[in-house]
Scaffold this motif. Structure first.
Motif, PDB file in Angstrom:
ATOM      1  N   THR A   1      41.427  81.968  51.997  1.00 60.96           N
ATOM      2  CA  THR A   1      41.385  83.095  51.068  1.00 60.96           C
ATOM      3  C   THR A   1      40.082  83.864  51.273  1.00 60.96           C
ATOM      4  O   THR A   1      39.079  83.283  51.724  1.00 60.96           O
ATOM      5  CB  THR A   1      41.457  82.649  49.589  1.00 60.96           C
ATOM      6  OG1 THR A   1      40.244  81.946  49.246  1.00 60.96           O
ATOM      7  CG2 THR A   1      42.667  81.746  49.331  1.00 60.96           C
TER       8      THR A   1
ATOM      9  N   THR B   1      49.320  98.832  58.476  1.00 58.50           N
ATOM     10  CA  THR B   1      50.591  98.388  57.918  1.00 58.50           C
ATOM     11  C   THR B   1      51.170  97.391  58.915  1.00 58.50           C
ATOM     12  O   THR B   1      50.825  97.414  60.101  1.00 58.50           O
ATOM     13  CB  THR B   1      51.559  99.544  57.643  1.00 58.50           C
ATOM     14  OG1 THR B   1      52.689  99.043  56.900  1.00 58.50           O
ATOM     15  CG2 THR B   1      52.039 100.198  58.919  1.00 58.50           C
TER      16      THR B   1
ATOM     17  N   GLU C   1      44.594  88.884  54.711  1.00 57.31           N
ATOM     18  CA  GLU C   1      45.226  89.192  53.425  1.00 57.31           C
ATOM     19  C   GLU C   1      45.857  90.578  53.446  1.00 57.31           C
ATOM     20  O   GLU C   1      46.937  90.792  52.878  1.00 57.31           O
ATOM     21  CB  GLU C   1      44.212  89.059  52.291  1.00 57.31           C
ATOM     22  CG  GLU C   1      43.835  87.609  52.006  1.00 57.31           C
ATOM     23  CD  GLU C   1      43.160  87.406  50.655  1.00 57.31           C
ATOM     24  OE1 GLU C   1      42.908  88.409  49.935  1.00 57.31           O
ATOM     25  OE2 GLU C   1      42.879  86.237  50.308  1.00 57.31           O
ATOM     26  N   ALA C   2      45.204  91.530  54.114  1.00 59.16           N
ATOM     27  CA  ALA C   2      45.747  92.882  54.188  1.00 59.16           C
ATOM     28  C   ALA C   2      47.055  92.903  54.979  1.00 59.16           C
ATOM     29  O   ALA C   2      48.015  93.588  54.597  1.00 59.16           O
ATOM     30  CB  ALA C   2      44.726  93.822  54.832  1.00 59.16           C
TER      31      ALA C   2
ATOM     32  N   LEU D   1      49.787  91.372  52.804  1.00 57.06           N
ATOM     33  CA  LEU D   1      50.134  92.294  51.721  1.00 57.06           C
ATOM     34  C   LEU D   1      50.945  93.470  52.250  1.00 57.06           C
ATOM     35  O   LEU D   1      51.962  93.865  51.647  1.00 57.06           O
ATOM     36  CB  LEU D   1      48.853  92.795  51.044  1.00 57.06           C
ATOM     37  CG  LEU D   1      49.029  93.842  49.934  1.00 57.06           C
ATOM     38  CD1 LEU D   1      49.848  93.279  48.779  1.00 57.06           C
ATOM     39  CD2 LEU D   1      47.663  94.328  49.445  1.00 57.06           C
ATOM     40  N   ALA D   2      50.512  94.043  53.365  1.00 60.19           N
ATOM     41  CA  ALA D   2      51.218  95.184  53.939  1.00 60.19           C
ATOM     42  C   ALA D   2      52.647  94.812  54.319  1.00 60.19           C
ATOM     43  O   ALA D   2      53.587  95.590  54.104  1.00 60.19           O
ATOM     44  CB  ALA D   2      50.466  95.700  55.157  1.00 60.19           C
TER      45      ALA D   2
ATOM     46  N   ARG E   1      54.432  92.283  53.039  1.00 55.61           N
ATOM     47  CA  ARG E   1      55.192  91.927  51.839  1.00 55.61           C
ATOM     48  C   ARG E   1      55.632  93.160  51.063  1.00 55.61           C
ATOM     49  O   ARG E   1      56.768  93.247  50.593  1.00 55.61           O
ATOM     50  CB  ARG E   1      54.332  91.014  50.960  1.00 55.61           C
ATOM     51  CG  ARG E   1      55.041  90.473  49.732  1.00 55.61           C
ATOM     52  CD  ARG E   1      54.214  89.408  49.050  1.00 55.61           C
ATOM     53  NE  ARG E   1      52.921  89.883  48.575  1.00 55.61           N
ATOM     54  CZ  ARG E   1      51.753  89.536  49.096  1.00 55.61           C
ATOM     55  NH1 ARG E   1      51.700  88.709  50.131  1.00 55.61           N
ATOM     56  NH2 ARG E   1      50.624  90.010  48.608  1.00 55.61           N
ATOM     57  N   GLU E   2      54.744  94.138  50.927  1.00 53.41           N
ATOM     58  CA  GLU E   2      55.026  95.319  50.109  1.00 53.41           C
ATOM     59  C   GLU E   2      55.470  96.521  50.942  1.00 53.41           C
ATOM     60  O   GLU E   2      55.752  97.581  50.381  1.00 53.41           O
ATOM     61  CB  GLU E   2      53.803  95.666  49.262  1.00 53.41           C
ATOM     62  CG  GLU E   2      53.425  94.547  48.288  1.00 53.41           C
ATOM     63  CD  GLU E   2      52.344  94.958  47.310  1.00 53.41           C
ATOM     64  OE1 GLU E   2      51.832  96.108  47.407  1.00 53.41           O
ATOM     65  OE2 GLU E   2      52.001  94.131  46.442  1.00 53.41           O
TER      66      GLU E   2
ATOM     67  N   VAL F   1      47.777  99.551  53.817  1.00 54.61           N
ATOM     68  CA  VAL F   1      46.713  98.893  53.041  1.00 54.61           C
ATOM     69  C   VAL F   1      45.364  99.332  53.596  1.00 54.61           C
ATOM     70  O   VAL F   1      45.148  99.313  54.815  1.00 54.61           O
ATOM     71  CB  VAL F   1      46.847  97.360  53.102  1.00 54.61           C
ATOM     72  CG1 VAL F   1      45.678  96.685  52.388  1.00 54.61           C
ATOM     73  CG2 VAL F   1      48.171  96.910  52.499  1.00 54.61           C
TER      74      VAL F   1
ATOM     75  N   THR G   1      41.599  98.916  54.602  1.00 54.23           N
ATOM     76  CA  THR G   1      40.847  97.751  55.063  1.00 54.23           C
ATOM     77  C   THR G   1      39.393  98.082  55.418  1.00 54.23           C
ATOM     78  O   THR G   1      38.718  97.290  56.060  1.00 54.23           O
ATOM     79  CB  THR G   1      41.509  97.123  56.307  1.00 54.23           C
ATOM     80  OG1 THR G   1      41.637  98.128  57.334  1.00 54.23           O
ATOM     81  CG2 THR G   1      42.889  96.569  55.955  1.00 54.23           C
TER      82      THR G   1
END
Length: 369
Positions: free
Chosen positions: A108, A209, A351-352, A355-356, A358-359, A363, A365
């Motif tokens: 993390t 992305t 993490e970016a 997230l990119a 998943r959504e 994102v 950065t």
């Protein structure tokens, strides 16, 4: 008590190792090349530590991290599964001991930042092995870009392809989030690719992305909880755009880390499987440049440890990284040493990417610090 394994080595720095697998082999070779004493190794049990210490020629075996730290080591190399890095590296730092921690530094961003802050507070050297920085021709590419030889950056085309997870029966502890973390392909090898891109280009990825793919839902009778492959679109701080493909399921590709930068005047390409050369492309013609310390850019020759024509490779790059980390312990400031700050950056990008994907969006950065 620790257990004697071999005769005590000679060296001004005493090195300890956590973990006894492949990476401990690479780290311990590099420590010896840097003139250190490979003093002690701890693993998941004293028996495993003893066997690994014998195999790797390390002086003593310890049952755990506490026993290892009691051996008065100067630096500890953390070469254990990903999910254990944060706790082990923090224990080393809190003991006031220098540390090299395998990537990912943590699973993390919060844990990675905690480690970087702790290392700064305690004043210890804390490095992450983004070792591809230490190929001489990577440094040559970086120097040429910094000197403006390719002109303004326009696009990038990069990849990191392996095939060791190609088949349904291929298995590894990294496939579960419990041991490997929420990302596998990107955290394991994509982090190297992004570090190398930002290092050579001299600028940051500011937006991305991504799409991820998991090919098999189960390996080794265990559910797979992270990705096999990632495709990424990036925008750099200069406005340059590019593509990155990361896969551990590309048949025939063993360690194909490639970096190609296209500038307004020229292009430049590095291929880790052909580390002794650079391809330089120009409109009027292209050429291959081969490693030669006699013609290298200023500051690059130090990374050539043998004369031109005598091939250098991955272990040489790793040796250079460890030598620089040990030089930092002695008070030097080696150019380009990857530190825990770079480990935090890798965690941010990981993490970016997740997230990119998943959504299904872009994102930001850009670093905030």
């Amino acid at each position: 008590m620790t257990t004697d394994v071999t005769a005590t080595g000679v060296g001004t720095i005493r090195s300890g190792f956590l973990g006894g697998g492949f990476m401990a082999q690479v780290h311990s070779r590099a420590a010896r090349a840097a003139g250190a004493s490979t003093a002690v190794l701890a693993s998941s049990s004293l028996e495993r530590a003893f066997t690994a210490a014998q195999d790797l020629g390390i002086d003593r075996a310890a049952s755990d991290i506490a026993e290892l730290l009691a051996e008065d080591v100067d630096i500890v190399h953390v070469c254990t599964p990903n999910a254990t890095h944060a706790a082990l590296a923090l224990a080393v730092i809190e003991a006031g001991v220098h540390v090299i921690c395998e990537k990912p530094l943590a699973t993390t961003v919060a844990d990675a930042q905690r480690l970087a802050d702790a290392a700064e507070d305690r004043g210890v050297v804390a490095a992450v092995p983004f070792v591809y920085r230490y190929h001489p021709m990577v440094r040559e590419a970086r120097a040429r870009v910094a000197a403006g030889e390719i002109g303004e950056l326009i696009t990038v085309d990069c990849g990191y392809l392996q095939d060791w997870m190609l088949l349904p029966g291929d298995d590894d502890w990294r496939v579960t989030s419990a041991d490997g973390g929420p990302s596998r392909a990107f955290a394991d090898i994509g982090s190297h690719l992004c570090d190398l891109l930002e290092f050579v280009a001299g600028e940051r990825i500011v937006r991305l992305t991504a799409r991820t793919r998991r090919v098999y839902e189960e390996r080794g009778n265990r559910p797979v909880t992270n990705e096999d492959a990632v495709s990424i679109l990036v925008e750099m701080s200069s406005g340059a755009i590019g593509t990155l493909l990361v896969s551990q399921m590309a048949a025939g590709r063993k360690n194909a880390l490639t970096l190609e930068l296209h500038g307004a005047q020229a292009s430049i390409r590095f291929d880790q499987e052909r580390p002794e050369e650079l391809w330089v492309g120009q409109r009027e013609g292209s050429q291959h440049l081969f490693r030669d310390p006699q013609t290298a850019h200023p500051g690059v020759a130090r990374f050539s440890v043998v004369p031109a024509g005598h091939a250098q490779g991955y272990q040489d790059a790793f040796n250079g990284f460890v030598a620089d980390a040990y030089a930092a312990i002695r008070g030097e400031t080696p150019d380009g040493l990857p530190t825990f700050a770079d480990g935090v950056r890798a965690a941010q990008l990981t993490e970016a990417v997740l997230l990119a994907a998943r959504e299904e969006r872009w994102v930001d950065t850009a670093p905030t610090g």
